[in-house]
Design a protein around this motif. Structure first.
Motif, mmCIF file in Angstrom:
data_model
loop_
_atom_site.group_PDB
_atom_site.id
_atom_site.type_symbol
_atom_site.label_atom_id
_atom_site.label_comp_id
_atom_site.label_asym_id
_atom_site.label_seq_id
_atom_site.Cartn_x
_atom_site.Cartn_y
_atom_site.Cartn_z
ATOM 1 N N LYS A 1 0.276 -11.743 -4.668
ATOM 2 C CA LYS A 1 1.210 -10.008 -3.753
ATOM 3 C C LYS A 1 1.773 -10.911 -2.778
ATOM 4 O O LYS A 1 1.193 -11.938 -1.955
ATOM 5 C CB LYS A 1 0.257 -9.470 -2.616
ATOM 6 C CG LYS A 1 0.623 -8.976 -2.481
ATOM 7 C CD LYS A 1 -0.854 -7.503 -1.303
ATOM 8 C CE LYS A 1 0.086 -6.389 -0.655
ATOM 9 N NZ LYS A 1 -0.917 -5.776 0.096
ATOM 10 N N SER A 2 3.201 -10.775 -2.473
ATOM 11 C CA SER A 2 4.198 -11.245 -1.045
ATOM 12 C C SER A 2 4.557 -10.019 -0.449
ATOM 13 O O SER A 2 5.452 -9.521 -1.335
ATOM 14 C CB SER A 2 5.080 -12.557 -1.795
ATOM 15 O OG SER A 2 5.787 -12.443 -3.048
ATOM 16 N N ARG A 3 4.381 -10.162 0.674
ATOM 17 C CA ARG A 3 5.493 -9.809 1.553
ATOM 18 C C ARG A 3 6.619 -10.151 2.451
ATOM 19 O O ARG A 3 6.383 -10.981 2.738
ATOM 20 C CB ARG A 3 4.656 -8.605 1.724
ATOM 21 C CG ARG A 3 3.955 -7.474 1.239
ATOM 22 C CD ARG A 3 3.090 -6.497 1.760
ATOM 23 N NE ARG A 3 2.086 -6.844 2.629
ATOM 24 C CZ ARG A 3 0.828 -6.132 2.852
ATOM 25 N NH1 ARG A 3 0.920 -5.634 3.306
ATOM 26 N NH2 ARG A 3 -0.077 -6.911 4.089
ATOM 27 N N ASP B 1 7.697 -4.904 0.900
ATOM 28 C CA ASP B 1 7.008 -5.405 -0.631
ATOM 29 C C ASP B 1 8.193 -6.288 -0.688
ATOM 30 O O ASP B 1 9.270 -6.064 -0.005
ATOM 31 C CB ASP B 1 7.187 -4.464 -0.891
ATOM 32 C CG ASP B 1 5.433 -2.946 -1.407
ATOM 33 O OD1 ASP B 1 4.538 -4.090 -1.226
ATOM 34 O OD2 ASP B 1 5.337 -2.038 -1.638
ATOM 35 N N GLU C 1 -4.109 -5.028 6.113
ATOM 36 C CA GLU C 1 -4.336 -3.493 5.617
ATOM 37 C C GLU C 1 -3.670 -2.189 5.709
ATOM 38 O O GLU C 1 -3.996 -1.861 7.022
ATOM 39 C CB GLU C 1 -5.206 -3.754 4.000
ATOM 40 C CG GLU C 1 -5.617 -4.873 3.570
ATOM 41 C CD GLU C 1 -4.324 -5.544 2.591
ATOM 42 O OE1 GLU C 1 -4.264 -6.416 2.023
ATOM 43 O OE2 GLU C 1 -3.202 -4.827 1.982
ATOM 44 N N ASP D 1 -2.120 -10.774 0.866
ATOM 45 C CA ASP D 1 -0.912 -11.786 0.259
ATOM 46 C C ASP D 1 -1.808 -13.221 -0.305
ATOM 47 O O ASP D 1 -2.672 -13.704 0.790
ATOM 48 C CB ASP D 1 0.181 -11.901 1.692
ATOM 49 C CG ASP D 1 0.515 -10.625 1.412
ATOM 50 O OD1 ASP D 1 1.532 -9.951 2.244
ATOM 51 O OD2 ASP D 1 -0.473 -9.368 2.658
ATOM 52 N N ILE E 1 3.992 -14.457 2.960
ATOM 53 C CA ILE E 1 4.541 -13.849 3.653
ATOM 54 C C ILE E 1 5.669 -14.665 4.569
ATOM 55 O O ILE E 1 5.938 -15.357 4.868
ATOM 56 C CB ILE E 1 3.631 -13.245 4.768
ATOM 57 C CG1 ILE E 1 2.378 -12.492 4.273
ATOM 58 C CG2 ILE E 1 4.385 -12.502 5.620
ATOM 59 C CD1 ILE E 1 1.222 -11.656 5.521
#
Length: 535
Positions: free
Chosen positions: A119-121, A130, A355, A366, A369
């Protein structure tokens, strides 16, 4: 006959892969010369009081089955039980001896790969988006109707009237995503990384790093997610790297892989000499004959060889050549540019960000980021807890890596550690990531020449490459060795391909330079050396 010798400069992924492949598949004796005390280069793991840092973030995912199988040969996927067994800091210190000695390496129960969710944002407007961008109701709501409409019209314009002659990275982004989306989500971060405007960077960077990513592919991936596969980490082979949902990761970080490979290289008879800085490369009759340098005790030493693998920066390689280098080649080499890298490790009680819709103190999920906010210099934020829970000594703490991109002569690079730490904390507080009073400890790690740059004299790089390829027994491999922004798996494949060529008696090095220019990395494409691949 006297056994042949390969001198390998650098114990990063490319260098250690070359050494292992030579030992497994040839009678050539490898000698690895490493200027530091650690294995893995930028893929090392830094240990700070039991809190472990991954410099730059290294997902163990590749479209190449050859690389995936190679990794799993050294560190297999572990069971949930193995993944849950923890070591104290004292046990880690005892078991995770850096392999410059023949000390103990992790026992089998800890020598495992974990399957980790990805998960990366993007952090922009003090909100999370996202990554890759999803055209969801959440995204559109955060952007607002005016910006969303502009993005839509801008993208349609790029589809209907694309820039026909793409010469720089800005044009590449605009053709792929539209001008408005580029300015919203790509421009600030990219210019932080490179320190120059995107219109001054070669489009080759985009072609190499995000060649398969586009809005169309992102939408297709979103729809394909509805069809679940049972093939685990290998099922993502056809997925664009930025879109994968999970990846493999050594229990104690990427350095664990390269410590293990180094141990095996030594056990098989190879040599790894640390704290040795190569200063000169002897040349005779168009071939490299020796590598000379300074050892840890200050003494000089020379190693003769039949083959030479270089992962050192090309700038340093050319300076070391003891021969008349053509004027143009030397000019290009002397003026190649690199971006340097600083990671500030911060140990804290909790983050200020939560979150979405969550009121508890649960850690956000994440891995990293991207910080798109233009009012801070921080470019990216890693949350090491989410790479592996074994990267942090106390699971009740949050272990962060704040990443900065700079030049070695920048004020940022020259800041004392204490001042650099304070600067990072102030920046994250400014953009509402953390509260300064919750920071408990910190460390600073600097990595020079981390990113070979695609601007300046880079447009003439092919001239330099053609000259260096005239040295028949010299193989340039890895990121800095090729001045090419390779991922870990690409670097490994360049080394594997070089060994393929030696076995096949192939002098032409085109297939080495072609790694990471085609979607499948030329895997099983029927080249002269491909028949030996995977043996």
């Amino acid at each position: 006959m006297k056994p042949k010798t390969a001198i390998i400069i650098g114990a990063g992924p490319a260098g250690l892969t070359a050494a292992y492949e030579l030992l497994k598949r040839t009678d050539i004796h490898p000698i690895v010369l490493e200027m530091s005390t650690y294995m893995g280069g930028i893929s090392r793991t830094v240990d700070y009081k039991g809190n472990r840092m991954d410099i730059g973030g290294h997902r163990f995912f590749s479209k190449s089955d050859r690389v995936m199988n190679w990794w799993l040969q050294h560190i297999p996927v572990g069971t949930e039980a193995q993944g849950n067994v923890r070591l104290t800091y004292q046990q880690q210190t005892r078991e995770l001896a850096v392999p410059k000695t023949n000390g103990n390496i992790l026992s089998e129960q800890h020598r495992v790969m974990l399957v980790r969710p990805r998960k990366s944002r993007i952090y922009f407007l003090r909100q999370f988006f996202d990554y890759p961008i999803k055209l969801s109701a959440d995204t559109l709501g955060k952007l607002g109707i005016t910006r969303t409409v502009k993005i839509g019209f801008s993208y349609m314009r790029s589809v209907l009237f694309p820039i026909k002659k793409v010469e720089n990275l800005e044009q590449f982004f605009i053709n792929r995503f539209g001008r408005q989306l580029y300015k919203t989500f790509f421009q600030s971060y990219t210019e932080k990384v490179w320190g120059v405007p995107c219109d001054k960077i070669s489009a080759a960077w985009g072609e190499q790093r995000i060649k398969g990513l586009s809005i169309r592919k992102t939408i297709s991936h979103f729809l394909a997610q509805r069809v679940k596969s049972k093939n685990g980490h290998f099922s993502q082979k056809g997925t664009e790297t930025s879109l994968i949902e999970q990846f493999l990761y050594p229990k104690f970080g990427p350095g664990q892989m390269w410590e293990e490979v180094a141990r095996k290289v030594r056990a098989m008879g190879g040599e790894i000499i640390t704290e040795f800085q190569v200063k000169e490369l002897g040349v005779e009759d168009g071939k490299i004959t020796s590598a000379s340098g300074i050892a840890a005790d200050g003494s000089s030493r020379t190693f003769e060889g039949d083959y030479f693998f270089s992962t050192m920066p090309i700038q340093e390689l050319v300076s070391a050549l003891k021969t008349e280098v053509p004027k143009d080649a030397r000019y290009i080499s002397d003026n190649l540019q690199y971006r340097d890298f600083i990671t500030v490790g911060l140990l804290l009680d909790e983050l200020k960000v939560r979150e979405d819709n969550e009121r508890t103190k649960k850690l956000i999920s994440d891995n990293w980021i991207y910080i798109q906010e233009p009012d801070v210099l921080a470019g990216r934020l890693q949350i090491f807890n989410n790479w592996s829970p074994h990267m942090v000594a106390d699971l009740n703490k949050v272990w962060l890596g704040v990443e900065y991109f700079c030049y070695e002569n920048d004020d940022l690079w020259r800041k004392p550690d204490e001042e650099m730490t304070r600067f990072a904390v102030e920046e994250l507080a400014k953009i509402d990531i953390l509260e300064p009073q919750y920071v408990r400890d910190a460390t600073v790690v600097r990595m020079p020449k981390t990113y070979p740059a695609y601007f300046g004299v880079y447009e003439r790089f092919e001239e330099l490459r053609r000259y260096l390829d005239t040295f028949e027994n010299l193989f340039l491999v890895g990121r800095n060795g090729m001045h090419k922004y390779n991922n870990q798996d690409h670097s490994m494949l360049t080394a594997m391909t070089a060994v393929d060529n030696i076995l096949a008696g192939q002098i032409d090095k085109t297939n080495i330079w072609a790694v990471n220019t085609e979607e499948e990395y030329h895997e099983q494409k029927g080249t002269a050396a491909a028949t030996t691949a995977g043996k």
